[in-house]
Design a protein around this motif. Structure first.
Motif, mmCIF file in Angstrom:
data_model
loop_
_atom_site.group_PDB
_atom_site.id
_atom_site.type_symbol
_atom_site.label_atom_id
_atom_site.label_comp_id
_atom_site.label_asym_id
_atom_site.label_seq_id
_atom_site.Cartn_x
_atom_site.Cartn_y
_atom_site.Cartn_z
ATOM 1 N N TRP A 18 10.798 -21.998 -11.331
ATOM 2 C CA TRP A 18 9.810 -21.039 -11.341
ATOM 3 C C TRP A 18 8.959 -21.051 -10.368
ATOM 4 O O TRP A 18 8.118 -20.308 -9.848
ATOM 5 N N GLY A 19 8.681 -22.231 -9.800
ATOM 6 C CA GLY A 19 7.638 -22.416 -8.594
ATOM 7 C C GLY A 19 7.530 -21.332 -7.560
ATOM 8 O O GLY A 19 6.755 -20.771 -7.226
ATOM 9 N N PRO A 20 8.878 -21.065 -7.032
ATOM 10 C CA PRO A 20 8.975 -20.158 -5.972
ATOM 11 C C PRO A 20 8.541 -18.611 -6.552
ATOM 12 O O PRO A 20 7.833 -17.935 -5.669
ATOM 13 N N LEU A 21 8.952 -18.440 -7.635
ATOM 14 C CA LEU A 21 8.593 -17.255 -8.388
ATOM 15 C C LEU A 21 6.952 -17.230 -8.151
ATOM 16 O O LEU A 21 6.389 -16.125 -7.789
ATOM 17 N N VAL A 22 6.486 -18.061 -8.782
ATOM 18 C CA VAL A 22 4.985 -18.005 -8.968
ATOM 19 C C VAL A 22 4.303 -17.966 -7.520
ATOM 20 O O VAL A 22 3.242 -17.332 -7.392
ATOM 21 N N GLY A 23 4.768 -18.687 -6.661
ATOM 22 C CA GLY A 23 4.184 -18.852 -5.187
ATOM 23 C C GLY A 23 4.416 -17.263 -4.735
ATOM 24 O O GLY A 23 3.423 -16.738 -4.010
ATOM 25 N N ALA A 24 5.503 -16.537 -5.003
ATOM 26 C CA ALA A 24 5.723 -15.067 -4.348
ATOM 27 C C ALA A 24 4.691 -14.552 -4.797
ATOM 28 O O ALA A 24 4.234 -13.395 -4.275
ATOM 29 N N LEU A 25 4.638 -14.494 -6.303
ATOM 30 C CA LEU A 25 3.519 -13.670 -7.246
ATOM 31 C C LEU A 25 2.352 -13.742 -6.391
ATOM 32 O O LEU A 25 1.450 -12.839 -6.282
ATOM 33 N N ILE A 26 1.667 -14.951 -6.131
ATOM 34 C CA ILE A 26 0.445 -15.301 -5.690
ATOM 35 C C ILE A 26 0.494 -14.643 -4.321
ATOM 36 O O ILE A 26 -0.482 -13.992 -4.056
ATOM 37 N N PHE A 27 1.348 -14.792 -3.404
ATOM 38 C CA PHE A 27 1.257 -14.380 -2.237
ATOM 39 C C PHE A 27 1.146 -12.959 -1.784
ATOM 40 O O PHE A 27 0.655 -12.212 -1.206
ATOM 41 N N THR A 28 1.937 -12.166 -3.024
ATOM 42 C CA THR A 28 2.084 -10.809 -2.863
ATOM 43 C C THR A 28 0.964 -10.316 -3.376
ATOM 44 O O THR A 28 0.439 -9.264 -3.056
ATOM 45 N N LEU A 29 0.398 -10.703 -4.690
ATOM 46 C CA LEU A 29 -0.595 -10.193 -5.382
ATOM 47 C C LEU A 29 -2.027 -10.418 -5.173
ATOM 48 O O LEU A 29 -2.931 -9.470 -5.348
ATOM 49 N N MET A 30 -2.327 -11.545 -4.576
ATOM 50 C CA MET A 30 -3.555 -12.045 -4.225
ATOM 51 C C MET A 30 -4.367 -11.275 -3.291
ATOM 52 O O MET A 30 -5.275 -10.731 -3.285
ATOM 53 N N TYR A 38 13.763 -22.190 -1.271
ATOM 54 C CA TYR A 38 13.715 -23.302 -2.364
ATOM 55 C C TYR A 38 14.774 -23.820 -2.561
ATOM 56 O O TYR A 38 15.008 -25.063 -2.555
ATOM 57 N N LEU A 39 16.027 -23.314 -2.148
ATOM 58 C CA LEU A 39 17.196 -24.076 -2.288
ATOM 59 C C LEU A 39 17.565 -25.237 -1.411
ATOM 60 O O LEU A 39 17.642 -26.447 -1.987
ATOM 61 N N PRO A 40 17.737 -25.153 -0.337
ATOM 62 C CA PRO A 40 17.533 -26.177 0.725
ATOM 63 C C PRO A 40 16.346 -27.081 0.288
ATOM 64 O O PRO A 40 16.664 -28.363 0.546
ATOM 65 N N LEU A 41 15.334 -26.457 0.109
ATOM 66 C CA LEU A 41 14.118 -27.554 0.006
ATOM 67 C C LEU A 41 14.090 -28.448 -1.400
ATOM 68 O O LEU A 41 13.757 -29.483 -1.295
ATOM 69 N N ALA A 42 15.026 -27.797 -2.345
ATOM 70 C CA ALA A 42 15.096 -28.755 -3.580
ATOM 71 C C ALA A 42 16.150 -29.793 -3.122
ATOM 72 O O ALA A 42 16.299 -30.950 -3.896
ATOM 73 N N ALA A 99 17.530 -14.696 -12.051
ATOM 74 C CA ALA A 99 18.426 -15.122 -13.092
ATOM 75 C C ALA A 99 19.168 -15.999 -12.524
ATOM 76 O O ALA A 99 19.763 -17.065 -13.269
ATOM 77 N N PHE A 100 20.100 -16.017 -11.357
ATOM 78 C CA PHE A 100 21.079 -16.814 -11.056
ATOM 79 C C PHE A 100 20.416 -18.058 -10.767
ATOM 80 O O PHE A 100 21.228 -19.062 -11.082
ATOM 81 N N MET A 101 19.368 -18.092 -10.233
ATOM 82 C CA MET A 101 18.601 -19.599 -10.024
ATOM 83 C C MET A 101 18.301 -20.195 -11.235
ATOM 84 O O MET A 101 18.440 -21.436 -11.244
ATOM 85 N N ALA A 102 17.838 -19.617 -12.222
ATOM 86 C CA ALA A 102 17.583 -20.169 -13.486
ATOM 87 C C ALA A 102 18.828 -20.728 -14.098
ATOM 88 O O ALA A 102 18.807 -21.680 -14.630
ATOM 89 N N LEU A 103 19.819 -19.804 -14.155
ATOM 90 C CA LEU A 103 21.370 -20.479 -14.384
ATOM 91 C C LEU A 103 21.846 -21.658 -13.651
ATOM 92 O O LEU A 103 22.019 -22.608 -14.451
ATOM 93 N N LEU A 104 21.381 -21.700 -12.452
ATOM 94 C CA LEU A 104 21.860 -22.771 -11.696
ATOM 95 C C LEU A 104 21.105 -23.935 -11.998
ATOM 96 O O LEU A 104 21.524 -25.055 -11.965
ATOM 97 N N SER A 105 19.686 -23.564 -12.319
ATOM 98 C CA SER A 105 18.878 -24.869 -12.588
ATOM 99 C C SER A 105 19.317 -25.469 -14.070
ATOM 100 O O SER A 105 18.910 -26.719 -14.337
ATOM 101 N N THR A 106 20.055 -24.836 -14.766
ATOM 102 C CA THR A 106 20.543 -25.619 -16.094
ATOM 103 C C THR A 106 21.802 -26.524 -15.589
ATOM 104 O O THR A 106 22.459 -27.293 -16.540
#
Lengths: 290, 280
Positions: free
Chosen positions: B220-232, B23-27, B134-141
């Motif tokens: 939060w996008g990557p988190l949701v993506g990882a959730l879908i990929f793992t749980l689906m 995500y970081l480079p993609l951003a 948490a670090f990414m969330a902090l970074l996003s602010t």
């Protein structure tokens, strides 16, 4: 010994040429890095194998494989290219990668994940020129692939449809204004492209007598590298790139061992991307691709 | 917690860490198809340090991340001269080369893989994943996240506005590699065995696919993506064979209908307005 390796490299390179030309057409005309191409390559080989295994004649098996590939090409057009015409550049890339994943996994589900041996179709004959042995099947596939590519290059240059395709490559809107039926030509191009790659898969199966669901991943990505090394959008570049990759691969197996193939091939790609991103024969981009 | 759900949670943690590495480079507008290469570097560095020198795991994993970042920094200058699809292919080639180099390093077992003696518990992995989020969330602010978006949207304009775009690009690339390296180090010490073949193109590809599925406009996008990929796939357990095929179909349809990903910046404000209206 070296001469033998050079010949082997060129034979293998013939396969890469087909894949590289398919990529180069997609990127040159449609500005679309079509990562489903390794998938259609695999479809060509695997479907032929499956059909021959259930007892069909090889002509029917090959036709079925080409038909499947054409269908996949159309699907990619409908589901990937059309919806993402005006979106971020990574969207079509990702979506076509999705097709690669899908095709690979469907092949694993129905045909198993093992490498399969492909029945011999062309009688085993070898030609000897001095110390060099040339496998008949490999020679035929190299000749077929070069003929197809030369045919394509003449077709693009001389025929009416070829002129229309080049007009779209030059400028899509202008081509449409000048009366080129872009909406009809583009899906045809996708089908044609898929047929082209599937033919590569079939030729690979005939000459190396093995297929697997991962063959697209293994060979297709080298085809992309060949396209980049030769220069995006250039057919001659794709030919040179394909043969070069084949040579590098065979020679690195010969001198360093098979574990070093990826280092050499992708190292070459990396080096070239850094030094001369437009490729050996490419022109520096006047406008950004993607 | 049962062993099964703990296993899923660990898998999710690894996927989340990998997702943020992409995500970081993609951003910043860089499609990194070679993230597995940086994971390999982190994994082997960390295991080598604990195996041969008896380093504590935390230090070794951190060093794995640091070495991955150093490799990224080293290649960032030449590689980031390219952009767009050339960059994607350069990172792809880089990932292949790195994995192949480790495949041939006899000191870490070569093609037969490398056993890792020190084991870390699942909680350490989960904890690190939470830390990364948490670090990414902090970074996003911070302003840094704004710079990333600016560089992605228009490098020329952001350059004119006085942003050091070369620095931002290199920073995003390197930081992503550091996260990948940490993920690799954790992977090695949790499963106690690594082989370079595991870190293939397809691993990088899947990661990029689910990050884009989640969306890259918000943190939060990557988190949701990882959730879908793992749980689906787990929810579709009955057809285990079909998990990747279904995921691929999902990706294709999603890119056709909603190419910007599941979570977008617009979505947040839309929902807020909607809730505000309902509350009023």
């Amino acid at each position: 010994m070296i001469a033998q390796q050079v010949i082997n490299g060129l034979m293998l390179g013939g396969i890469y040429v087909l894949i590289a030309v398919a990529f180069t057409l997609a990127i040159g005309v449609l500005n679309f890095l079509n990562f489903s191409i390794p998938g259609t390559f695999m479809v060509g080989g695997m479907v032929s194998w499956a059909m021959i295994k259930v007892g069909w004649h090889w002509t029917i098996a090959f036709s079925a494989a080409l038909l499947c590939a054409a269908f996949v090409g159309l699907l990619v057009y409908w589901l990937t290219y059309r919806p993402s015409k005006n979106s971020d550049p990574e969207v079509p890339l990702v979506s076509s990668l999705g097709f690669l994943v899908l095709l690979e996994n469907i092949a694993i589900i129905y045909l198993g994940s093992d490498q399969q041996s492909f029945p011999q179709i062309i009688a085993d004959f070898n030609m000897r020129i001095g110390p060099v042995v040339i496998g008949g099947a490999q020679l035929i596939s190299l000749v077929v692939s070069l003929c197809v590519v030369f045919g394509l290059s003449i077709f693009l240059k001389k025929s009416n449809a070829g002129r229309r395709i080049r007009a779209i490559a030059e400028n899509r809107d202008t081509a449409a204004l000048l009366g080129v039926n872009v909406g009809a030509l583009v899906p045809q191009l996708f089908v044609f492209n898929a047929l082209f790659t599937a033919l590569g898969g079939i030729l690979f199966a005939i000459s190396y007598l093995q297929v697997s669901p991962f063959m697209g991943e293994n060979l297709g990505f080298k085809g992309v590298s060949a396209m980049i090394i030769g220069g995006m959008g250039s057919i001659w570049g794709a030919i040179i790139g394909g043969l070069l990759i084949g040579l590098v691969e065979v020679l690195s197996i010969q001198s360093l061992g098979s574990d070093f193939v990826n280092i050499c091939v992708y190292g070459l790609l990396l080096l070239l991307l850094i030094i001369r991103p437009e490729g050996l024969l490419g022109k520096p981009a006047a406008r950004d691709k993607l | 917690m049962t062993g099964y759900s703990l296993g899923i949670l660990v898998l999710l943690s690894f996927n989340v860490i990998a997702a943020y590495a992409v995500y970081l480079p993609l951003a910043a507008g860089q499609l990194n198809l070679g993230i597995a290469g940086f994971m390999v570097v982190g994994a082997y560095t960390a295991s080598f340090l604990t195996n041969e020198f008896g380093w504590p795991v935390a230090g070794a994993v951190a060093s794995g991340g640091a070495v991955a970042a150093a490799v990224a920094l080293l290649v960032a200058i030449p590689i980031l001269r390219t952009h767009g699809i050339y960059l994607a292919l350069a990172t792809f080639a880089l990932g292949q080369v790195i994995a192949a180099v480790f495949l041939n390093l006899e000191v870490v077992g070569g093609a037969s893989g490398y056993p890792v003696t020190v084991h870390i518990e699942a909680m350490a992995v989960i904890g690190t994943a939470i830390g990364v989020v948490a670090f990414m969330a902090l970074l996003s602010t911070t302003r840094f996240a704004l710079y990333l978006t600016a560089v992605k949207s228009d490098p020329l304009v952001s350059d004119l506005m006085g942003i050091n775009i070369r620095f931002i690009k290199v920073a995003a690339f390197t930081l992503g590699a550091a996260v990948a390296g940490i993920g690799g180090g954790l992977y090695a010490h949790h499963f106690n065995y690594i082989e370079a073949q595991y870190f293939s193109v397809m691993l990088s590809t899947y990661t990029v696919l689910y990050v884009l599925l989640g969306g890259t406009q918000t943190v939060w996008g990557p988190l949701v993506g990882a959730l879908i990929f793992t749980l689906m796939p787990e929810l579709l357990r009955s057809s285990a064979q079909w998990r990747y095929a279904l995921f691929a179909i999902f990706i294709i349809l999603f890119m056709a209908v909603r190419p910007q990903g599941l979570l977008t910046t617009g979505l947040g404000s839309y929902l807020r307005k909607r809730f505000a209206r309902e509350a009023a």
